[in-house]
Scaffold this active site. Structure first.
Site, PDB file in Angstrom:
ATOM      1  N   SER A 687     -18.830  51.199 -48.520  1.00 26.58           N
ATOM      2  CA  SER A 687     -18.440  51.282 -47.114  1.00 26.58           C
ATOM      3  C   SER A 687     -17.274  52.227 -46.869  1.00 26.58           C
ATOM      4  O   SER A 687     -16.903  52.474 -45.726  1.00 26.58           O
ATOM      5  CB  SER A 687     -18.124  49.888 -46.576  1.00 26.58           C
ATOM      6  OG  SER A 687     -16.906  49.456 -47.099  1.00 26.58           O
ATOM      7  N   LYS A 730     -14.109  42.721 -40.662  1.00 24.90           N
ATOM      8  CA  LYS A 730     -13.370  43.979 -40.640  1.00 24.90           C
ATOM      9  C   LYS A 730     -12.815  44.255 -39.243  1.00 24.90           C
ATOM     10  O   LYS A 730     -11.684  44.713 -39.095  1.00 24.90           O
ATOM     11  CB  LYS A 730     -14.289  45.124 -41.065  1.00 24.90           C
ATOM     12  CG  LYS A 730     -14.609  45.095 -42.556  1.00 24.90           C
ATOM     13  CD  LYS A 730     -15.591  46.184 -42.908  1.00 24.90           C
ATOM     14  CE  LYS A 730     -15.860  46.220 -44.400  1.00 24.90           C
ATOM     15  NZ  LYS A 730     -16.918  47.179 -44.732  1.00 24.90           N
TER      16      LYS A 730
END
Ligand code: ADP
Length: 790
Positions: A687, A730
């Site tokens: 990511s 996140k």
């Protein structure tokens, strides 16, 4: 009385006439000193008379036992020993004690008188001695054997060996050894009658040999018998002592009382049939055992367990749904989805009591209220609550127990929990189910499967109990930080409810309504004695804790309450108000600064977002370049996938150098270094792809990215942006850190439908699927607006 004579003076001077005294229980030998007791009147007369003459007497062994009649000459052996009386003392009862010294052997030629005592004509019998090698060998053999005899006979002093060794004369050696050893009288007499020294040695050799054998055998038997006796006797002795002590303490029939108690307990426990049988069997065994044996303890521990389990005892469920809802809201702020699910669960139970509900699994970072929600559910239902942590459990026996044959065996944690909770239908929380391991000791997750499966758990088999226990009434709730590590079979059994973590605003509300009042009470403070301003709470959240949950926040609030309590107790203040500027007095300097702003002001640094079991986190990526030749270095504990992302990013830049307005040959003379700080934490995953690429472009174009920007997404060589996991966490982390612009993969847009409504108001979200769009957004305000609109 005549002059005292010494043995030396009279040895070899045997008179022709000698008074003879019969001996019944010993044989006297020349040169040997012996004590004697004399009691027959004729013998006493003999002693009396010889004492006034030469004090010499000849002693001869009789064949017969002593009688009241004077001894007859026919009963006596033909050979005797002449002696000198060394000492005489009159004892009680008309007896006389003598100490005599043997002088020499004699043979009786004829008896001269019989009354008042025997007198005989005697002739000396001299040793016939031709010393040769054989006599030497025989002598040393006799000595050796004699030494062993002394060693094996505790009653004989060691000095006798020393004395025997000083004797040079083989005849005397024979006499001495024979007089000491325990041989028969006839045998001893036989030795006395042998004049030939070699023959005498041979005879004595046989005697000592025989004697030694007897002694050895005796010793062996003795040790064996002693060994057997010792063991039995010791046990017997100890038991008797124990009994005596018990009686002394008035506990004489303790074991019987105990067995009766167990019988009552079994009766009272209302056991299911199978368990009843097992309990009765064990009680039977117990009654036959000795209370001090180890077996007894094993059996009684088992009975304790089996009789103390709540086989049929449970708590009635509170199925007043309104009330339950009220309790859940009282205990927790927010968590609406989880609360709703619990209410549904209760509603179904109310309508269909026998229904087997699903196993709920609360998943989320630490401190998000998983445990306390479980506790609250128990309170709402009116059930007992019990929690075990499965973190690090690797042994199946921890779940299922050890068989009773193991030393110190116990039931597994499930049955232990049931016993402690005292109810067969508690809310049973299995914490950290994602951290169950497995190794050679068996697989705990297979035992857990059986625990959690409603089709099987009505007869859960614990190895220790050895009879089935019904777990079907128990409400199991599991918790986990990560779902990926839960074995799929287990995960299938559970309905997952995600608890994500809280926004700073939610945290402020929870702090004011739950954490502060709770800590205040825990520290003995009244509500008017402490208060925290909103600004202070906000500072604690942003400056002292960086977490998805509330653990550290609660800890910091506790620290403030402690400080306040101290002040009030020391009478420095009557009440404490904690304002923004006071926080550092209690908690020290601010720990978390907004790194975001300071660090991103140089080209080559970009903020990414990472996902950890503790929730989301900011992740800085720094790139620098130096003179060199096509080198790419990566540091900061990066995993393989992350390294691949970096290489992909670099290749993408090289192939799009022109579009990006970067010198096409830039890599010819450069070494590039990518570093991801916080090196102690291992990092991996794809990511960070977009972040790495943006950092490299920033470095190579010498432009910084816009303020307060963070991003996440995987990249492909062709510049696509692919979706990533953990986006919700996140986003929450970015919000906590004060990020204003977020770039996320387009495909992740759907994951964000249930994030707190406040967040989209404070953060600019951009969902992209092309790398070039990311770059436009990151570097150029104008483009950002444009893309945002499309
Ligand atoms: P977890 O089990 O998820 O690690 P805990 O249940 O131990 O977390 O929660 C940590 C603390 O935060 C507890 O004191 C709990 O009461 C409190 N807490 C968590 N979530 C909430 C909430 N939504 N409302 C009120 N208090 C909460």
């Amino acid at each position: 009385m005549t002059q005292p004579t010494s043995p030396e003076a009279v040895t070899g001077k045997l008179p022709e006439r000698l008074p003879i005294m019969p001996l019944f229980d010993s044989v006297l030998f020349p040169k040997m000193v012996s004590p004697l007791v004399v009691m027959q009147p004729d013998a006493i007369k003999l002693v009396d008379e010889t004492m006034s003459r030469d004090r010499m007497i000849g002693f001869v062994l009789s064949h017969k036992k002593p009688t009241s009649q004077p001894a007859s000459k026919d009963d006596l052996h033909p050979v005797g020993t002449s002696t000198l009386i060394l000492k005489m003392a009159k004892g009680q009862d008309n007896t006389i004690q003598l100490l005599v010294q043997g002088l020499e052997r004699f043979t009786i030629k004829e008896y001269l008188a019989e009354k008042p005592y025997l007198v005989a004509r005697v002739a000396p019998m001299r040793d016939v001695d031709k010393t040769d090698k054989e006599t030497q060998a025989l002598m040393s053999n006799v000595l050796g054997l004699f030494e062993q005899i002394i060693q094996l006979s505790p009653g004989l002093p060691q000095e006798m060996v020393t004395m025997a060794k000083t004797l040079n004369d083989p005849g005397t050696l024979c006499d001495m050894v024979t007089s000491i050893i325990n041989a028969k009288l006839d045998e001893k007499q036989e030795v006395l009658e042998i004049a030939d020294v070699k023959k005498r040695l041979k005879k004595v050799n046989k005697l000592v040999n025989y004697q030694l054998e007897i002694l050895k055998l005796g010793n062996k038997i003795q040790t064996q018998v002693k060994g057997d006796l010792d063991k039995n006797q010791r046990e017997y002795y100890l038991r008797q002592q124990l009994k005596a002590i018990r009686e002394e303490l008035g506990e004489g029939d303790q074991d019987k009382v105990e067995i009766e108690e167990y019988r009552k307990k079994i009766e009272a426990a209302d056991l299911p049939e199978e368990a009843r049988k097992e309990a009765d069997r064990e009680l039977d065994r117990l009654a036959r055992m000795h209370p001090s044996s180890a077996e007894y303890t094993v059996a009684s521990t088992y009975l304790d367990w089996i009789t103390s389990l709540p086989w049929h005892t449970g708590t009635p469920d509170n199925l007043d749904i309104k009330k339950a809802e009220k309790i859940l809201n009282e205990d927790h702020f927010g968590l609406d989805k989880a609360k709703r699910r619990v209410i549904e669960y209760l509603a179904v139970r109310k309508l269909k009591p026998e229904s087997k509900g699903p196993i709920l699994c609360f998943a989320g970072p630490p401190g998000t209220g998983k445990t306390s929600l479980g506790r609250s559910i128990a309170r709402a239902l009116g059930r007992k609550f019990y929690r075990i942590s499965l973190g690090g459990v690797r042994d199946e026996a921890e779940i299922r127990g050890h068989r009773r044959t193991y030393v110190g065996a116990l039931p597994g944690r499930i049955i232990q929990g049931i016993r402690r909770s005292g109810s067969n239908n508690p809310v049973f929380m299995l914490d950290e189910i994602d951290k169950v391991g497995s190794d050679f000791r068996g697989d705990p997750s297979s035992a857990l499967l059986e625990v959690l499966d409603p089709e099987q758990n009505f007869s859960f088999a614990d190895h220790y109990l050895d009879v089935a226990f019904d777990l079907s009434q128990v409400m199991f709730i599991t918790t986990a930080n990560i779902l990926d590590t839960i074995p799929p079979a287990l995960r299938d059994r559970m309905e997952v409810l995600q608890l994500l973590g809280y926004t700073p605003d939610e945290k402020i509300r929870i702090a004011n309504h739950f954490l502060i009042p709770r800590q205040r009470k825990a520290h003995g403070l009244k509500s008017d004695q402490i208060s925290l301003t909103r600004g202070a709470v906000k500072l604690i959240i942003s400056g002292y804790t960086r977490e998805a949950g509330l653990r550290n926040l609660e800890r910091e609030i506790a620290a403030i309450c402690r400080g306040a309590a101290t002040k009030i107790a020391m009478e420095e203040a009557a009440a404490v108000v904690v304002k923004v500027n006071d926080v550092h007095k209690y908690l020290g300097p601010v720990r978390i600064t907004s790194e975001a702003k300071t660090r991103v002001s140089t080209p080559g640094v970009v903020m990414g977002l990472a996902w950890t079991p503790a929730g989301g986190e900011l992740l800085f990526i720094e790139a620098t370049a130096m003179k060199g030749k096509k080198g790419l270095t990566m540091t900061g504990q990066l995993g393989d996938v992350m390294k691949e992302s970096a290489t992909t990013a670099l290749s993408f830049i090289r192939s799009h150098a022109a579009d990006l307005k970067i010198d096409e040959d830039f890599f010819e003379n450069l070494d590039i270094h990518i570093h991801v700080p916080a090196g102690a934490i291992p990092k991996d995953g794809p990511s960070a792809g977009v972040t790495m690429l943006t950092a490299l472009v920033s470095l190579l174009t010498a432009k910084t990215v816009i303020k307060d920007l963070a991003m996440t997404g995987e990249i492909t060589l062709r510049g696509q942006v692919l979706p990533v996991g953990g986006v919700k966490e996140k986003v929450l982390a970015a919000h906590r850190a004060g990020i204003k612009t977020l770039i996320l993969p387009k495909w992740n847009e759907k994951d964000l439908h249930d994030i707190p409504k406040k967040i989209p108001k404070e953060i600019d979200f951009h969902f992209v699927d092309k790398m070039l769009d990311v770059l436009k957004l990151a570097f150029n305000e104008k483009n950002r607006r444009q893309i945002n609109k499309t």
